[in-house]
Design a protein around this motif. Structure first.
Motif, PDB file in Angstrom:
ATOM      1  N   ALA A  33       0.849  -1.151   0.034  1.00 51.79           N
ATOM      2  CA  ALA A  33      -0.015  -0.055  -0.029  1.00 51.79           C
ATOM      3  C   ALA A  33       0.837   1.199  -0.026  1.00 51.79           C
ATOM      4  CB  ALA A  33      -0.833  -0.065   1.298  1.00 51.79           C
ATOM      5  N   GLU A  34       1.922   1.102   0.736  1.00 44.13           N
ATOM      6  CA  GLU A  34       2.953   2.370   0.621  1.00 44.13           C
ATOM      7  C   GLU A  34       3.291   2.723  -0.479  1.00 44.13           C
ATOM      8  OE1 GLU A  34       5.943   1.615   3.671  1.00 44.13           O
ATOM      9  OE2 GLU A  34       4.631   2.033   5.376  1.00 44.13           O
ATOM     10  N   ALA A  35       3.421   1.714  -1.454  1.00 42.41           N
ATOM     11  CA  ALA A  35       3.950   2.065  -2.807  1.00 42.41           C
ATOM     12  C   ALA A  35       2.994   2.803  -3.776  1.00 42.41           C
ATOM     13  CB  ALA A  35       4.399   0.720  -3.607  1.00 42.41           C
ATOM     14  N   VAL A  36       1.762   2.967  -3.369  1.00 44.45           N
ATOM     15  CA  VAL A  36       0.714   3.542  -4.069  1.00 44.45           C
ATOM     16  C   VAL A  36       1.234   5.023  -4.544  1.00 44.45           C
ATOM     17  CG1 VAL A  36      -1.398   4.289  -4.359  1.00 44.45           C
ATOM     18  CG2 VAL A  36      -1.060   2.304  -3.512  1.00 44.45           C
ATOM     19  N   CYS A  37       1.348   5.867  -3.555  1.00 44.46           N
ATOM     20  CA  CYS A  37       1.709   7.229  -4.138  1.00 44.46           C
ATOM     21  C   CYS A  37       2.465   7.843  -2.424  1.00 44.46           C
ATOM     22  CB  CYS A  37       0.586   8.264  -4.348  1.00 44.46           C
ATOM     23  SG  CYS A  37      -0.558   8.302  -2.924  1.00 44.46           S
ATOM     24  N   SER A  38       2.992   8.970  -2.662  1.00 48.07           N
ATOM     25  CA  SER A  38       3.698   9.601  -1.452  1.00 48.07           C
ATOM     26  C   SER A  38       2.896   9.802  -0.215  1.00 48.07           C
ATOM     27  CB  SER A  38       4.631  10.780  -1.877  1.00 48.07           C
ATOM     28  OG  SER A  38       3.499  11.856  -2.351  1.00 48.07           O
ATOM     29  N   LEU A  39       1.443  10.224  -0.541  1.00 45.25           N
ATOM     30  CA  LEU A  39       0.503  10.229   0.507  1.00 45.25           C
ATOM     31  C   LEU A  39       0.510   8.984   1.257  1.00 45.25           C
ATOM     32  CD1 LEU A  39      -1.135  11.839   2.636  1.00 45.25           C
ATOM     33  CD2 LEU A  39      -3.117  11.441   0.853  1.00 45.25           C
ATOM     34  N   TRP A  40       0.418   7.987   0.621  1.00 48.91           N
ATOM     35  CA  TRP A  40       0.119   6.521   1.136  1.00 48.91           C
ATOM     36  C   TRP A  40       1.372   6.113   1.857  1.00 48.91           C
ATOM     37  CZ3 TRP A  40      -3.606   2.505  -0.466  1.00 48.91           C
ATOM     38  CH2 TRP A  40      -5.338   3.223  -0.746  1.00 48.91           C
ATOM     39  N   HIS A  41       2.336   6.340   1.480  1.00 48.49           N
ATOM     40  CA  HIS A  41       3.806   6.243   2.044  1.00 48.49           C
ATOM     41  C   HIS A  41       4.064   6.972   3.213  1.00 48.49           C
ATOM     42  CE1 HIS A  41       8.123   4.956   1.797  1.00 48.49           C
ATOM     43  NE2 HIS A  41       8.138   6.092   2.413  1.00 48.49           N
ATOM     44  N   GLN A  42       3.447   8.122   3.513  1.00 47.73           N
ATOM     45  CA  GLN A  42       3.820   9.042   4.546  1.00 47.73           C
ATOM     46  C   GLN A  42       2.801   8.345   5.448  1.00 47.73           C
ATOM     47  OE1 GLN A  42       2.520  12.884   3.899  1.00 47.73           O
ATOM     48  NE2 GLN A  42       3.343  13.548   5.868  1.00 47.73           N
ATOM     49  N   VAL A  43       1.479   8.027   5.098  1.00 49.46           N
ATOM     50  CA  VAL A  43       0.630   7.579   6.163  1.00 49.46           C
ATOM     51  C   VAL A  43       1.127   6.172   6.816  1.00 49.46           C
ATOM     52  CG1 VAL A  43      -1.740   7.059   6.587  1.00 49.46           C
ATOM     53  CG2 VAL A  43      -1.504   9.144   5.208  1.00 49.46           C
ATOM     54  N   GLY A  44       1.558   5.380   5.735  1.00 48.15           N
ATOM     55  CA  GLY A  44       1.836   4.092   6.185  1.00 48.15           C
ATOM     56  C   GLY A  44       3.002   3.905   7.085  1.00 48.15           C
ATOM     57  N   HIS A  45       3.936   5.207   7.283  1.00 46.99           N
ATOM     58  CA  HIS A  45       4.854   5.243   8.177  1.00 46.99           C
ATOM     59  C   HIS A  45       4.469   5.922   9.501  1.00 46.99           C
ATOM     60  CE1 HIS A  45       7.551   4.074   4.902  1.00 46.99           C
ATOM     61  NE2 HIS A  45       8.297   3.829   5.857  1.00 46.99           N
ATOM     62  N   SER A  46       3.133   6.278   9.618  1.00 50.47           N
ATOM     63  CA  SER A  46       2.820   7.184  10.611  1.00 50.47           C
ATOM     64  C   SER A  46       2.572   6.092  12.131  1.00 50.47           C
ATOM     65  CB  SER A  46       1.257   7.690  10.646  1.00 50.47           C
ATOM     66  OG  SER A  46       0.302   6.580  10.353  1.00 50.47           O
ATOM     67  N   ASN A  47       2.864   6.864  13.358  1.00 50.22           N
ATOM     68  CA  ASN A  47       2.730   5.884  14.533  1.00 50.22           C
ATOM     69  C   ASN A  47       1.519   5.519  14.508  1.00 50.22           C
ATOM     70  OD1 ASN A  47       5.206   6.241  15.552  1.00 50.22           O
ATOM     71  ND2 ASN A  47       4.787   8.091  16.546  1.00 50.22           N
ATOM     72  N   ALA A  48       0.266   6.090  14.067  1.00 46.26           N
ATOM     73  CA  ALA A  48      -0.819   5.660  14.371  1.00 46.26           C
ATOM     74  C   ALA A  48      -1.071   4.124  13.807  1.00 46.26           C
ATOM     75  CB  ALA A  48      -2.054   6.435  13.833  1.00 46.26           C
ATOM     76  N   VAL A  49      -0.551   4.091  12.412  1.00 41.49           N
ATOM     77  CA  VAL A  49      -0.653   2.698  11.629  1.00 41.49           C
ATOM     78  C   VAL A  49       0.343   1.918  12.369  1.00 41.49           C
ATOM     79  CG1 VAL A  49      -0.022   1.499   9.663  1.00 41.49           C
ATOM     80  CG2 VAL A  49      -1.235   3.689   9.433  1.00 41.49           C
ATOM     81  N   TRP A  50       1.574   2.066  12.714  1.00 37.24           N
ATOM     82  CA  TRP A  50       2.250   1.161  13.422  1.00 37.24           C
ATOM     83  C   TRP A  50       1.871   0.718  14.670  1.00 37.24           C
ATOM     84  CZ3 TRP A  50       5.413  -2.169  11.173  1.00 37.24           C
ATOM     85  CH2 TRP A  50       5.703  -1.817   9.779  1.00 37.24           C
ATOM     86  N   LYS A  51       1.390   1.609  15.532  1.00 35.52           N
ATOM     87  CA  LYS A  51       0.750   1.256  16.974  1.00 35.52           C
ATOM     88  C   LYS A  51      -0.215   0.070  16.810  1.00 35.52           C
ATOM     89  CE  LYS A  51      -0.952   3.636  20.982  1.00 35.52           C
ATOM     90  NZ  LYS A  51      -1.355   4.807  21.621  1.00 35.52           N
ATOM     91  N   ARG A  52      -0.897  -0.011  15.716  1.00 28.13           N
ATOM     92  CA  ARG A  52      -1.945  -1.138  15.362  1.00 28.13           C
ATOM     93  C   ARG A  52      -1.204  -2.578  15.310  1.00 28.13           C
ATOM     94  NH1 ARG A  52      -3.079  -5.371  12.467  1.00 28.13           N
ATOM     95  NH2 ARG A  52      -5.114  -5.956  12.009  1.00 28.13           N
ATOM     96  N   PHE A  53      -0.121  -2.336  14.417  1.00 27.74           N
ATOM     97  CA  PHE A  53       0.631  -3.494  14.185  1.00 27.74           C
ATOM     98  C   PHE A  53       1.530  -4.074  15.221  1.00 27.74           C
ATOM     99  CE2 PHE A  53       0.090  -2.414   9.677  1.00 27.74           C
ATOM    100  CZ  PHE A  53      -0.011  -3.627   8.990  1.00 27.74           C
ATOM    101  N   LEU A  54       1.816  -3.072  15.996  1.00 29.85           N
ATOM    102  CA  LEU A  54       2.519  -3.414  17.304  1.00 29.85           C
ATOM    103  C   LEU A  54       1.602  -4.080  18.368  1.00 29.85           C
ATOM    104  CD1 LEU A  54       5.354  -3.084  19.132  1.00 29.85           C
ATOM    105  CD2 LEU A  54       4.235  -1.064  19.936  1.00 29.85           C
TER     106      LEU A  54
END
Length: 133
Positions: A33-54
């Motif tokens: 999903a991060e490869a879609v565009c720069s916005l998706w890449h930026q959001v994919g690196h956000s703490n909100a997303v990674w907190k869920r995976f953690l």
């Protein structure tokens, strides 16, 4: 057209993207999903997303305080040493040397008259630490 405009507005909304990306099952899906565009890449690196995976991989770890990067914490808890990771190269790291020749006559005028054009390209990769290919 209207449906396309509505879809674009949804897919460019950072808050909605966080909701979408936090419902992915695997980190590999997030990487795609991060490869879609720069916005998706930026959001994919956000703490909100990674907190869920953690939280999914290490229940309770998401409640730790003072965490500056949940992505880095996730990696450390998975046993990945960021210092051992190969840094990503960017285009600016490479050196390019391009040479064009117009047969025996090196002038641009010879090229515009239909002369034979020869070219060569040399690309130097970024320096790698010992042991890396």
């Amino acid at each position: 057209r209207r449906a396309s405009a509505v879809m674009e507005s949804v897919l460019r909304d950072g808050d909605l993207l966080v909701l979408i990306l936090t419902h992915m099952e695997h980190v590999s899906e997030l990487a795609q999903a991060e490869a879609v565009c720069s916005l998706w890449h930026q959001v994919g690196h956000s703490n909100a997303v990674w907190k869920r995976f953690l939280a999914a991989a290490f229940p309770g770890a998401e409640s730790l305080t003072g965490v500056s990067s949940y992505k880095a914490l996730y990696a450390r808890m998975r046993g990945v040493d960021p210092a051992q990771q190969r840094p990503r190269s960017v285009l600016a790291d490479y050196q390019f040397h391009v040479t064009f020749r117009c047969g025996e006559d090196e002038s641009v005028d010879a090229w515009t008259r239909g002369g034979k054009v020869e070219g060569s390209l040399c690309i130097n990769e970024p320096d790698r630490a010992d042991g890396e290919d």
